[in-house]
Motif scaffolding. Structure first.
Motif, PDB file in Angstrom:
ATOM      1  N   VAL A  55       0.847  -1.187   0.000  1.00  0.00           N
ATOM      2  CA  VAL A  55       0.000   0.000   0.000  1.00  0.00           C
ATOM      3  C   VAL A  55       0.889   1.245   0.000  1.00  0.00           C
ATOM      4  O   VAL A  55       2.109   1.162   0.159  1.00  0.00           O
ATOM      5  CB  VAL A  55      -0.942   0.024   1.229  1.00  0.00           C
ATOM      6  CG1 VAL A  55      -1.873  -1.182   1.216  1.00  0.00           C
ATOM      7  CG2 VAL A  55      -0.144   0.058   2.536  1.00  0.00           C
ATOM      8  N   ARG A  56       0.254   2.398  -0.171  1.00  0.00           N
ATOM      9  CA  ARG A  56       0.969   3.674  -0.108  1.00  0.00           C
ATOM     10  C   ARG A  56       0.072   4.671   0.604  1.00  0.00           C
ATOM     11  O   ARG A  56      -1.102   4.797   0.255  1.00  0.00           O
ATOM     12  CB  ARG A  56       1.292   4.182  -1.516  1.00  0.00           C
ATOM     13  CG  ARG A  56       2.241   5.379  -1.542  1.00  0.00           C
ATOM     14  CD  ARG A  56       3.641   4.988  -1.146  1.00  0.00           C
ATOM     15  NE  ARG A  56       4.587   6.097  -1.239  1.00  0.00           N
ATOM     16  CZ  ARG A  56       5.838   6.019  -0.836  1.00  0.00           C
ATOM     17  NH1 ARG A  56       6.296   4.890  -0.324  1.00  0.00           N
ATOM     18  NH2 ARG A  56       6.635   7.053  -0.955  1.00  0.00           N
ATOM     19  N   SER A  69      -4.362   8.873  17.556  1.00  0.00           N
ATOM     20  CA  SER A  69      -3.534   7.663  17.591  1.00  0.00           C
ATOM     21  C   SER A  69      -2.627   7.614  18.816  1.00  0.00           C
ATOM     22  O   SER A  69      -2.124   6.553  19.183  1.00  0.00           O
ATOM     23  CB  SER A  69      -2.672   7.580  16.327  1.00  0.00           C
ATOM     24  OG  SER A  69      -1.628   8.542  16.354  1.00  0.00           O
ATOM     25  N   GLY A  70      -2.391   8.785  19.442  1.00  0.00           N
ATOM     26  CA  GLY A  70      -1.506   8.856  20.603  1.00  0.00           C
ATOM     27  C   GLY A  70      -0.093   9.277  20.260  1.00  0.00           C
ATOM     28  O   GLY A  70       0.726   9.521  21.155  1.00  0.00           O
ATOM     29  N   HIS A  71       0.207   9.401  18.974  1.00  0.00           N
ATOM     30  CA  HIS A  71       1.575   9.729  18.573  1.00  0.00           C
ATOM     31  C   HIS A  71       1.926  11.193  18.854  1.00  0.00           C
ATOM     32  O   HIS A  71       3.088  11.515  19.086  1.00  0.00           O
ATOM     33  CB  HIS A  71       1.779   9.408  17.089  1.00  0.00           C
ATOM     34  CG  HIS A  71       1.803   7.937  16.802  1.00  0.00           C
ATOM     35  ND1 HIS A  71       0.657   7.208  16.565  1.00  0.00           N
ATOM     36  CD2 HIS A  71       2.830   7.059  16.741  1.00  0.00           C
ATOM     37  CE1 HIS A  71       0.981   5.947  16.359  1.00  0.00           C
ATOM     38  NE2 HIS A  71       2.285   5.824  16.461  1.00  0.00           N
ATOM     39  N   TRP A  72       0.931  12.087  18.829  1.00  0.00           N
ATOM     40  CA  TRP A  72       1.236  13.493  19.078  1.00  0.00           C
ATOM     41  C   TRP A  72       1.735  13.695  20.509  1.00  0.00           C
ATOM     42  O   TRP A  72       2.700  14.400  20.747  1.00  0.00           O
ATOM     43  CB  TRP A  72       0.015  14.356  18.809  1.00  0.00           C
ATOM     44  CG  TRP A  72       0.331  15.814  18.760  1.00  0.00           C
ATOM     45  CD1 TRP A  72       0.303  16.700  19.787  1.00  0.00           C
ATOM     46  CD2 TRP A  72       0.763  16.547  17.611  1.00  0.00           C
ATOM     47  NE1 TRP A  72       0.680  17.955  19.351  1.00  0.00           N
ATOM     48  CE2 TRP A  72       0.974  17.881  18.024  1.00  0.00           C
ATOM     49  CE3 TRP A  72       0.992  16.215  16.276  1.00  0.00           C
ATOM     50  CZ2 TRP A  72       1.382  18.882  17.146  1.00  0.00           C
ATOM     51  CZ3 TRP A  72       1.405  17.203  15.404  1.00  0.00           C
ATOM     52  CH2 TRP A  72       1.609  18.515  15.842  1.00  0.00           C
ATOM     53  N   ASP A  73       1.065  13.028  21.454  1.00  0.00           N
ATOM     54  CA  ASP A  73       1.488  13.155  22.848  1.00  0.00           C
ATOM     55  C   ASP A  73       2.844  12.490  23.073  1.00  0.00           C
ATOM     56  O   ASP A  73       3.671  12.989  23.846  1.00  0.00           O
ATOM     57  CB  ASP A  73       0.451  12.525  23.785  1.00  0.00           C
ATOM     58  CG  ASP A  73      -0.833  13.328  23.839  1.00  0.00           C
ATOM     59  OD1 ASP A  73      -0.784  14.535  23.528  1.00  0.00           O
ATOM     60  OD2 ASP A  73      -1.879  12.751  24.168  1.00  0.00           O
ATOM     61  N   CYS A  98      -1.856   5.019   9.525  1.00  0.00           N
ATOM     62  CA  CYS A  98      -2.383   5.099   8.161  1.00  0.00           C
ATOM     63  C   CYS A  98      -2.905   3.751   7.686  1.00  0.00           C
ATOM     64  O   CYS A  98      -3.905   3.672   6.962  1.00  0.00           O
ATOM     65  CB  CYS A  98      -1.295   5.608   7.224  1.00  0.00           C
ATOM     66  SG  CYS A  98      -0.649   7.243   7.643  1.00  0.00           S
ATOM     67  N   HIS A  99      -2.242   2.685   8.087  1.00  0.00           N
ATOM     68  CA  HIS A  99      -2.687   1.358   7.673  1.00  0.00           C
ATOM     69  C   HIS A  99      -4.014   0.996   8.333  1.00  0.00           C
ATOM     70  O   HIS A  99      -4.821   0.262   7.761  1.00  0.00           O
ATOM     71  CB  HIS A  99      -1.619   0.320   7.987  1.00  0.00           C
ATOM     72  CG  HIS A  99      -0.408   0.444   7.112  1.00  0.00           C
ATOM     73  ND1 HIS A  99       0.606  -0.500   7.076  1.00  0.00           N
ATOM     74  CD2 HIS A  99      -0.037   1.400   6.230  1.00  0.00           C
ATOM     75  CE1 HIS A  99       1.525  -0.122   6.216  1.00  0.00           C
ATOM     76  NE2 HIS A  99       1.166   1.027   5.690  1.00  0.00           N
TER      77      HIS A  99
END
Length: 412
Positions: A55-56, A69-73, A98-99
């Motif tokens: 995928v892309r 998603s929790g990635h910002w924190d 994204c997946h």
């Protein structure tokens, strides 16, 4: 830096360069990108054979998405941010959320699971300048990212299949001995202790099922789940952390992934994250240092240099070059004004593994003289030269290369 440091080798062999006004960003030159693409295509084929669909996904996504998603924190300070005047955006540091978006499009049934996605994801991380190291640690890199969406009963088998795949790739690249560690729950984490107990046990069981005994790295897991970490040991005895596999029940919940269970209810899938290389640039750097700049034939940017002895053989040299190229062999003309001996030295300095020398006799008889790096030579018909080199050019052909060397009497 010593002569075998990948930062020196990259410049010497004209593979890539880095520059001060773009720290941590790699400028791939034609020879370097040739190696890059060979390695990428090699892994792509392995993943396809293992049942992964490629995928892309986008590079730039809203801050709100990374917040969910929790990635910002967790990683916000290391994410490159963009303000377009309407909403805050950020370049992706990883592809996993994204997946989940792809998985979430459409109603999923338990009968479809496991679903496997793979991506050569272009990732950006604002690493501190002091931690950057050549192409081993950069701010922009491509990750051989893959994710499996599955049920609890699938986890151990899927992890074991990944370990078998990783083992095959590492062995074909010349790293039969690697280290594995189980990174357990960190102090700051998502999910309850029961989930972490189960996930850590499944990873350990899968490793042991594959004959591995992981050492324990307490507190080194990701915030969403434990992971197995695989480190390569090069010919100098140095250890490099590359591959990982992680079990995650947090991200599917945060991003509301679900499937229809056998009883008709909606259930959450588990998500397995994994990468064989972690970063294609890092793997290329490790391979260069491990092989002292002289890559195996199948990975060499230029596999054969065609050298006519004089201008009288230039036309036949072009025919030989075309024959190699038509067979998928990366060939380069070595027909400058310098003497043949100087051209051989120049090709040697660029770590070209084979010279194809053509003189008047070779042109008359339709033959070619193959000269190896160790000085050994074989005078063979052109068709045989093509078939010999084609066999050595097969991706992952380290074993074939050793057998070929013994059969034809040269040192690879």
């Amino acid at each position: 830096m010593d002569d075998l440091d990948h930062r020196n080798l990259g410049v010497k062999l004209k593979l890539w360069h880095l520059q001060e006004d773009a720290p941590g960003m790699v400028f791939w030159h034609p020879r370097g990108y040739a190696v890059y693409r060979v390695l990428e295509d090699y892994v792509r084929r392995k993943m396809r054979q293992a049942g992964y669909a490629e995928v892309r996904t986008p590079q730039l996504l809203p801050k709100e998405f990374w917040g969910r998603s929790g990635h910002w924190d967790k990683f916000g300070e290391h994410m490159f941010r963009v303000d377009d005047g309407e909403q805050a955006m950020a370049l992706k540091p990883m592809s996993c959320p994204c997946h989940v978006q792809i998985f979430n499009k459409g109603l999923r049934s338990w009968r479809e699971l496991p679903i496997r996605y793979a991506e050569f994801g272009a990732c950006h991380r604002n690493e501190p300048s002091g931690s950057l190291h050549g192409i081993m640690r950069t701010r922009a890199f491509d990750q051989d990212d893959a994710h499996v969406f599955c049920r609890e009963q699938d986890v151990e088998g899927e992890v074991a299949c990944f370990i078998a795949l990783l083992d095959e790739v590492y062995r074909e690249l010349g790293f039969p001995d690697y280290e594995v560690a189980l990174a357990t729950r960190p102090a700051v984490r998502a999910g309850d202790d029961a989930t972490w107990d189960w996930s850590e046990a499944k990873l350990g069981d899968a490793a042991r099922r594959c004959g591995l005994v992981p050492q324990i790295n307490p507190g080194e897991g990701a915030f969403y789940g434990p992971k197995l970490e695989f480190a390569l040991r090069d010919r100098l005895g140095r250890s490099w952390q590359c591959g990982t596999v992680q079990v995650d029940g947090v991200l599917p919940q945060r991003l509301e992934a679900s499937y229809v269970a056998p009883d008709g209810s909606r259930a959450r899938p588990l998500m397995i994250h994994h990468a064989i290389f972690g970063s294609l640039g890092r793997m290329i750097a490790i391979l260069l240092e491990h092989h002292g700049g002289v890559l195996p034939f199948w990975l060499s940017p230029d596999q054969v240099a065609v050298a006519p002895i004089s201008k009288d053989q230039a036309g036949y040299g072009a025919d030989v070059l075309a024959a190699f190229e038509d067979a998928g062999i990366r060939a380069v003309a070595c027909d400058g004004a310098d003497t043949l001996s100087r051209r051989i030295v120049a090709a040697h300095e660029m770590a070209v593994p084979v010279m194809a020398i053509v003189g008047g006799r070779e042109m008359r008889d339709g033959r070619v003289s193959l000269r190896e790096r160790d000085g050994s030579q074989a005078d063979v018909p052109l068709a045989e030269a093509v078939s010999r080199l084609q066999a050595r050019a097969r991706p992952g052909a380290l074993v074939a290369e050793a057998l070929y060397a013994r059969a034809y009497g040269f040192t690879p």
